[in-house]
Design a protein around this motif. Structure first.
Motif, PDB file in Angstrom:
ATOM      1  N   ILE A 150     -14.028 -34.828  49.926  1.00  0.00           N
ATOM      2  CA  ILE A 150     -14.145 -34.432  51.332  1.00  0.00           C
ATOM      3  C   ILE A 150     -15.251 -33.394  51.484  1.00  0.00           C
ATOM      4  O   ILE A 150     -16.085 -33.472  52.382  1.00  0.00           O
ATOM      5  N   GLU A 158     -18.670 -35.055  51.009  1.00  0.00           N
ATOM      6  CA  GLU A 158     -18.995 -36.049  52.022  1.00  0.00           C
ATOM      7  C   GLU A 158     -19.703 -35.388  53.190  1.00  0.00           C
ATOM      8  O   GLU A 158     -20.663 -35.934  53.739  1.00  0.00           O
ATOM      9  N   ILE A 182     -32.672 -34.315  47.753  1.00  0.00           N
ATOM     10  CA  ILE A 182     -32.031 -33.519  46.700  1.00  0.00           C
ATOM     11  C   ILE A 182     -30.557 -33.291  47.021  1.00  0.00           C
ATOM     12  O   ILE A 182     -29.682 -33.470  46.168  1.00  0.00           O
ATOM     13  N   ILE A 205     -27.329 -34.859  44.787  1.00  0.00           N
ATOM     14  CA  ILE A 205     -26.301 -33.984  44.218  1.00  0.00           C
ATOM     15  C   ILE A 205     -24.924 -34.396  44.740  1.00  0.00           C
ATOM     16  O   ILE A 205     -23.948 -34.493  43.981  1.00  0.00           O
ATOM     17  N   TRP A 229     -28.455 -39.822  32.340  1.00  0.00           N
ATOM     18  CA  TRP A 229     -29.274 -38.767  31.749  1.00  0.00           C
ATOM     19  C   TRP A 229     -28.706 -37.405  32.111  1.00  0.00           C
ATOM     20  O   TRP A 229     -28.525 -36.539  31.250  1.00  0.00           O
ATOM     21  N   VAL A 230     -28.359 -37.244  33.394  1.00  0.00           N
ATOM     22  CA  VAL A 230     -27.785 -35.972  33.815  1.00  0.00           C
ATOM     23  C   VAL A 230     -26.435 -35.770  33.146  1.00  0.00           C
ATOM     24  O   VAL A 230     -26.108 -34.676  32.714  1.00  0.00           O
ATOM     25  N   ILE A 282     -26.010 -31.969  31.423  1.00  0.00           N
ATOM     26  CA  ILE A 282     -25.439 -30.807  32.097  1.00  0.00           C
ATOM     27  C   ILE A 282     -23.941 -30.751  31.872  1.00  0.00           C
ATOM     28  O   ILE A 282     -23.254 -31.762  32.004  1.00  0.00           O
ATOM     29  N   PHE A 302     -19.034 -28.390  35.895  1.00  0.00           N
ATOM     30  CA  PHE A 302     -18.878 -27.179  36.700  1.00  0.00           C
ATOM     31  C   PHE A 302     -17.432 -26.704  36.651  1.00  0.00           C
ATOM     32  O   PHE A 302     -16.523 -27.482  36.371  1.00  0.00           O
TER      33      PHE A 302
END
Ligand code: SF4
Ligand code: SF4
Lengths: 344, 183, 166
Positions: free
Chosen positions: A157, A160, A201, A205, A300-301, A305, A308
Motif C-alpha cells: 500500500i 503503490e 527512478i 524503486i 543484479w540488484v 543490496i 532494508f
C-alpha cells in the motif's frame, strides 16, 4: 467479429505461454546470475548447462505432497496462491507488445486490449495483487505467515502511492492514460526516461517494493519469518507463489519498458526501409530485449543490496518517495504551463 | 568508566556524507562491484569430472601393508589402537601356525583388524605409532555407504592386494615441519 | 447479452452484500465486501464508466479494504472473543434496520429511474468528460473536498503522534 475474436484469442494464448516460459526461465536465470556474481557457475547438471532445470523443478513441485495444515482455512488456503497467480497474469492484457501486423488485409494488433485507461488498469491489478498474499498468509493460521502477509500488505500500500504519484507526472507530460498511445508517442529516441528521469527512478524503486524483490523482500525474509506468507505452503501452492513473483517481475519490467523506455520502438529502425511486418517483429524483439535487461537488473540488484529494515522501508516510502513524486508533479506541471505560455 | 578488561572501545558512527545520504551513487558503486564478478574466473570445480589436487600430506583410507614377499606386516601389537584418539581400531590377535610363514611376517598376526571409518578422524596417529611399518594412510577417499555397519572396514578392505600394491612412499617422506620427539 | 451481464452482476453483488452482514467471521465479511466492490465495478463498466470502475477497484478494493483486512487480521477476532450481545440489543438493531429499509423502499418507490438503455453508451464516466465536469462545473466542491481530506490527514497524523506540544 470472428476474425477479431480469433486473433485476440491467439494473442492471449501466445502471451500467456510466453509469460509462463519467461517466468520459468527467470528462475534458472536468477540462480545462474547469482552464481556468476558470486564466482560460481550455478546449476549445470540438468540438460546442457542446466537448461532443463526449470522443468525439473516444475516436475518436483508437482510431485510433492500437498500439505494443508490442520487448522488452516481450507478454502482460502487454496484460494491464496490462485489469486496471486491470476492477478500476476492479468496485467499483461494492456501491454502493447508491438506494432500491428498486417496479414493480407487483416490487421492484427499486438496488444490484447488498448484500454483508454490502461495505466489505471495496471494499478488496479497491482493493488488487488496483495490479496493473494494476505489471504494465503492469514489462512495458513501461522504467526509467521500472518506477519509476512501484514508486512506485504502495508509495504505494497505504501509503495503503490508513490508509484502512482510518480506516474502522474508521466501522464501529465504524455497527456494520455492508454499504454498503446504512450508507447506510440515514444518513437525513435523520444523515450520518457529522458523527459522524466526522476519519475523513472521513483517508479523502479517502487517496482522493487511491489514485487517483493530484494532490497524490500521483507514479507518473505527468511531470517525473521522463515518463509513469510508462504511458510505453510508446499507443492504447487508454493510453486504458484514463487511463480507469481517471477511473473510480477516480468510484467513490471514490461511496464517499465513500455512507459519509460519506448516500448517496442527501436531508434533508427524506420530508416532501414524494411517491410512493415518485419519492422514490427524486430520492434517486438527489441521490446523483449529491454524487458530482459530489466529482469536482469532486478536480479543484479538482488545480489548486490542487502535487505532494508522495516522502519527504513517505511521511512523511505513515506518520507522520501512520496514527497519526491509530489515535487516531480509540481515541476512537470510548471514546465508544462511555461511551455504553453511561451510556446516552445 | 572502568571496565573489567579495560578493552572497551566506544564506536562512533560517522555521519553520512551527502552523496551517501542520496543512496543512489553508493548503490551504483555496489552494482559495479558485483557486475565485475560476472567476468571473473569461477572458483567451482565440477567434481566427478574434475578433481581438486590433493595436498601432499592428505590422509585418507588406510592401508595395511605387506612386505616384499607379500606377507602382512602387522603383528597385532595394538599400539595403533592405543594411540587412536577416536578409538576406531579393533584388533583380534592370533598366533601364526607353522606353514603360514608366507602369509604373516611375524609370529603373531591380526586375525581381524577393523577400523570404524565413522569414528576415525584421519589424524594419522596410528601410522605414527606403528613399529612394524604396517599401517599407512593413503590419498584414497573413503566411499559413501548407506548403512552404518558398512563403514566398519575389515581386513578385506584394509590389507593391500598382493597384485595391487599401494604406493606409500609419499607418506614416508617426512615433511620439513616434521620434528621427531626427543627424549 | 448486456441484460444478462447486468442481472448476473446484480445477483452477485446482492448475494455478497448479504454475505457481509450474515457471515460470522469478520474476515469473511471483509472478503465478501471486496467481492461486492468488484461486482459494482462491473456495473460501472457496463455503463461505460471505465474510469470510475477502475478507481473504485484501486481505491476501495485495493487500498481501503486492504487496510480493513489488515486491521481485522491483526485483531484476530473469532467466535470466542466475540462480545456477548444481549437480546434487547438484538431486537433494537433489527427494528432500526427494518425501519431504515422501510424508509429506503418508500423513497425509491417514488423516484423515477432514468431509462436503463441510454446509460449503456453514455460518455459520462470517461476520463475526459469526468475531468471536464469536475474541474469546470464542480471545481469548488471538488477542491473543498480535497481540503477536507488534507485536514483529515493532518488530524490523523496529529492523533497518531504521542507527544505533541500543543
Ligand atoms: S587415523 Fe587417527 S583416528 Fe583414524 S584410525 Fe588412525 S589413529 Fe585412529
Ligand atoms: S598396525 Fe602396526 S601398530 Fe597396529 S597392531 Fe599392527 S603392527 Fe601394531
Amino acid at each position: 467479429m470472428g476474425g477479431f475474436l480469433l486473433s485476440k484469442t491467439i494473442l492471449i494464448v501466445i502471451i500467456f505461454v510466453i509469460t509462463l516460459v519467461i517466468a520459468m526461465y527467470s528462475t534458472i536465470l536468477e540462480r545462474k546470475f547469482a552464481a556468476w556474481l558470486q564466482d560460481r557457475i550455478g546449476p549445470n547438471r540438468t540438460g546442457p548447462g542446466g537448461i532443463l532445470q526449470p522443468l525439473a523443478d516444475g516436475v518436483k513441485m508437482f510431485m510433492k505432497e500437498e500439505i494443508i495444515p490442520a487448522n488452516a482455512h481450507k478454502f482460502l488456503f487454496i484460494m491464496g496462491p490462485m489469486l496471486a497467480m491470476t492477478t500476476a497474469l492479468m496485467a499483461s492484457v494492456v501491454i502493447p507488445w508491438g506494432k500491428s501486423l498486417k496479414i493480407g488485409d487483416f490487421v492484427m494488433d499486438l496488444q490484447v486490449a488498448d484500454l483508454n485507461i490502461g495505466i489505471l488498469y495496471v494499478f488496479g491489478v497491482v493493488s488487488i495483487g496483495v490479496y493473494g498474499i494476505m489471504i494465503g498468509g492469514w489462512a495458513s493460521n501461522n504467526k509467521f505467515s500472518l506477519l509476512g502477509a501484514l508486512r506485504a500488505s502495508s509495504q505494497m500500500i505504501s509503495y503503490e502511492l508513490a508509484m502512482s504519484l510518480s506516474l502522474v507526472a508521466v501522464i501529465m507530460s504524455t497527456g494520455t492514460l492508454s499504454m498503446g498511445e504512450i508507447a506510440a508517442q515514444q518513437s525513435g529516441w523520444h523515450w520518457n526516461v529522458f523527459t522524466q528521469p526522476l519519475s523513472f527512478i521513483i517508479f523502479i524503486i517502487c517496482a522493487f517494493a511491489e514485487t517483493n524483490r530484494t532490497p524490500f523482500d521483507l514479507p518473505e525474509c527468511e531470517t525473521e519469518l522463515i518463509g513469510g506468507y508462504h511458510t505453510e505452503y508446499s507443492s504447487m501452492g508454493l510453486g504458484f507463489y514463487l511463480f507469481a513473483e517471477y511473473i510480477n517481475m516480468f510484467i513490471s519490467s514490461a511496464v517499465m519498458a513500455t512507459i519509460f523506455f519506448g516500448g517496442y520502438n527501436m531508434p533508427f529502425l524506420d530508416q532501414l526501409g524494411l517491410a512493415p511486418n518485419v519492422e514490427a517483429l524486430i520492434g517486438t524483439a527489441f521490446f523483449f530485449g529491454k524487458i530482459a535487461f530489466f529482469i536482469l537488473f532486478f536480479m543484479w540488484v538482488r545480489w548486490t543490496i542487502p535487505r532494508f529494515r522495516y522502519d527504513q522501508l517505511m521511512n523511505l516510502g513515506w518520507k522520501v518517495m512520496i514527497p519526491l513524486a509530489l515535487v516531480n508533479i509540481l515541476i512537470t506541471g510548471s514546465v508544462l504551463i511555461l511551455r504553453d505560455h511561451f510556446n516552445f | 568508566m572502568l571496565t573489567l578488561s579495560n578493552r572497551k572501545k566506544v564506536m562512533e558512527q560517522e555521519k553520512l556524507s551527502f552523496s551517501e545520504k542520496l543512496y543512489l551513487p553508493v548503490i551504483a558503486k555496489g552494482l559495479l562491484i558485483t557486475i565485475k564478478h560476472l567476468f571473473k574466473r569461477k572458483a567451482t570445480i565440477k567434481y566427478p569430472e574434475q578433481t581438486r589436487e590433493f595436498a601432499k600430506v592428505y590422509r585418507g583410507h588406510h592401508v595395511l601393508k605387506r612386505d616384499e614377499q607379500g606377507r602382512e606386516n602387522c603383528t597385532a601389537c595394538g599400539l595403533c589402537a592405543v594411540a587412536c584418539p577416536a578409538e576406531a581400531i579393533t584388533i583380534v590377535a592370533a598366533e601364526r601356525k607353522p606353514g603360514e610363514e608366507h602369509l604373516y611376517r611375524e609370529e603373531k598376526y591380526a586375525a581381524s583388524y577393523d577400523i570404524n571409518m565413522l569414528r576415525c578422524i584421519f589424524c594419522g596417529l596410528c601410522e605414527e605409532a606403528c613399529p612394524k611399518d604396517a599401517i599407512y594412510l593413503t590419498d584414497r577417499i573413503v566411499e559413501t555407504e548407506y548403512e552404518r555397519e558398512d563403514f566398519i572396514y575389515g581386513k578385506d578392505k584394509l590389507v593391500e592386494k598382493i597384485d595391487q600394491r599401494i604406493d606409500v612412499s609419499k607418506r614416508k617422506i617426512k615433511s620439513e615441519f616434521y620434528q621427531p620427539i626427543k627424549n | 447479452m448486456q441484460a444478462a451481464l447486468f442481472y448476473g452482476l446484480s445477483i452477485v453483488a446482492i448475494m455478497c452484500a448479504c454475505g457481509v452482514v450474515v457471515s460470522r467471521n469478520p474476515i469473511h465479511s471483509v472478503l465478501f465486501l471486496i467481492l461486492t466492490f468488484f461486482s459494482i465495478s462491473g456495473h460501472y463498466i457496463l455503463m461505460n464508466a471505465q474510469f470510475i470502475a477502475l478507481v473504485n477497484i484501486i481505491v476501495y478494493a485495493g487500498a481501503i479494504m486492504v487496510l480493513f483486512l489488515f486491521v481485522v487480521m491483526l485483531l484476530n477476532l473469532n467466535k470466542e472473543s466475540e462480545p456477548h450481545k444481549s437480546d434487547l440489543v438484538k431486537i433494537i438493531a433489527a427494528t432500526s434496520a427494518g425501519l431504515f429499509s422501510l424508509v429506503l423502499v418508500g423513497v425509491l418507490k417514488g423516484a423515477t429511474l432514468p431509462a436503463y438503455e441510454g446509460m449503456m453508451d453514455s460518455e459520462n464516466g470517461l476520463v475526459k468528460n469526468l475531468g471536464r465536469v469536475l474541474f469546470q462545473e464542480f471545481l469548488l466542491p471538488f477542491e473543498l473536498s480535497s481540503i477536507l481530506f488534507l485536514s483529515a490527514m493532518v488530524g490523523a497524523v496529529l492523533l497518531g503522534k504521542k507527544n505533541v506540544q500543543a
